[in-house]
Design a protein around this motif. Structure first.
Motif, PDB file in Angstrom:
ATOM      1  N   LEU A 113       9.466  -0.315   3.232  1.00 11.53           N
ATOM      2  CA  LEU A 113       8.036  -0.109   3.455  1.00 11.53           C
ATOM      3  C   LEU A 113       7.597  -0.620   4.827  1.00 11.53           C
ATOM      4  O   LEU A 113       6.676  -0.076   5.439  1.00 11.53           O
ATOM      5  CB  LEU A 113       7.230  -0.768   2.340  1.00 11.53           C
ATOM      6  N   LYS A 114       8.287  -1.642   5.337  1.00 11.14           N
ATOM      7  CA  LYS A 114       7.965  -2.148   6.674  1.00 11.14           C
ATOM      8  C   LYS A 114       8.326  -1.112   7.728  1.00 11.14           C
ATOM      9  O   LYS A 114       7.586  -0.906   8.696  1.00 11.14           O
ATOM     10  CB  LYS A 114       8.710  -3.459   6.936  1.00 11.14           C
TER      11      LYS A 114
ATOM     12  N   LYS B  86       0.995   5.241   3.111  1.00  9.51           N
ATOM     13  CA  LYS B  86      -0.055   5.864   2.310  1.00  9.51           C
ATOM     14  C   LYS B  86      -0.750   4.791   1.489  1.00  9.51           C
ATOM     15  O   LYS B  86      -0.314   3.644   1.452  1.00  9.51           O
ATOM     16  CB  LYS B  86       0.548   6.914   1.372  1.00  9.51           C
ATOM     17  N   LYS B  87      -1.817   5.163   0.816  1.00  3.06           N
ATOM     18  CA  LYS B  87      -2.551   4.218  -0.028  1.00  3.06           C
ATOM     19  C   LYS B  87      -1.651   3.700  -1.149  1.00  3.06           C
ATOM     20  O   LYS B  87      -1.671   2.522  -1.481  1.00  3.06           O
ATOM     21  CB  LYS B  87      -3.790   4.896  -0.610  1.00  3.06           C
ATOM     22  N   GLU B  88      -0.832   4.583  -1.724  1.00  3.14           N
ATOM     23  CA  GLU B  88       0.083   4.179  -2.804  1.00  3.14           C
ATOM     24  C   GLU B  88       1.090   3.143  -2.310  1.00  3.14           C
ATOM     25  O   GLU B  88       1.490   2.242  -3.038  1.00  3.14           O
ATOM     26  CB  GLU B  88       0.828   5.395  -3.375  1.00  3.14           C
TER      27      GLU B  88
ATOM     28  N   ILE C 226       3.127  -2.417  -2.082  1.00  2.00           N
ATOM     29  CA  ILE C 226       3.417  -3.652  -1.341  1.00  2.00           C
ATOM     30  C   ILE C 226       2.772  -4.838  -2.035  1.00  2.00           C
ATOM     31  O   ILE C 226       3.401  -5.893  -2.215  1.00  2.00           O
ATOM     32  CB  ILE C 226       2.942  -3.527   0.124  1.00  2.00           C
ATOM     33  N   ASP C 227       1.508  -4.687  -2.435  1.00  2.00           N
ATOM     34  CA  ASP C 227       0.823  -5.777  -3.143  1.00  2.00           C
ATOM     35  C   ASP C 227       1.548  -6.128  -4.434  1.00  2.00           C
ATOM     36  O   ASP C 227       1.760  -7.305  -4.744  1.00  2.00           O
ATOM     37  CB  ASP C 227      -0.618  -5.383  -3.462  1.00  2.00           C
ATOM     38  N   TYR C 228       1.924  -5.096  -5.179  1.00  2.00           N
ATOM     39  CA  TYR C 228       2.627  -5.329  -6.448  1.00  2.00           C
ATOM     40  C   TYR C 228       3.953  -6.035  -6.211  1.00  2.00           C
ATOM     41  O   TYR C 228       4.276  -7.007  -6.892  1.00  2.00           O
ATOM     42  CB  TYR C 228       2.857  -3.995  -7.176  1.00  2.00           C
TER      43      TYR C 228
END
Length: 117
Positions: free
Chosen positions: A86-87, A96-98, A103-105
């Motif tokens: 993701l980085k 994207k928003k998803e 990332i938060d999860y």
């Protein structure tokens, strides 16, 4: 049938009102015997649904419980690898928003595993 029960109930109440000391004495005897019987039942015939206290994982001799840190390390490694992917997406500005929710999860999961929850 209900009239008979009402009449008997009223007789018991009248007797209790007329003889409060006897009523209190009989009530205390009944409660004491019931309490003692429940203690004896609890000691000699324990319930299967009683609460069971489990020792902490650190003090357990069970090998299955001690393998959790190894699993945690594997899960943490997978989370780190996914975060690295993701980085790379972030560096390429293709997030994207998803992805930000993911990332938060993943970050929260990593913190929970790190803290031992």
């Amino acid at each position: 049938m209900s009239n008979i029960l009402k009449q008997k109930g009223q007789k018991w109440i009248q007797w209790a009102v007329q003889n409060p000391k006897k009523f209190f004495t009989y009530s205390m005897i009944l409660l004491s015997v019931s309490f003692i019987a429940s203690i004896i039942q609890g000691i000699f015939f324990p319930s299967e649904t009683a609460f069971k206290i489990r020792p902490p994982v650190l003090y357990s001799k069970n090998k299955v419980n001690q393998s959790f840190p190894v699993n945690n390390d594997k899960e943490m490694e997978q989370i780190v690898n996914e975060l690295k992917i993701l980085k790379v997406k972030r560096d390429q500005n293709t997030l994207k928003k998803e992805d930000s929710l993911r990332i938060d999860y993943l970050f929260n999961q990593y913190q929970n595993l790190k803290n031992g929850h």
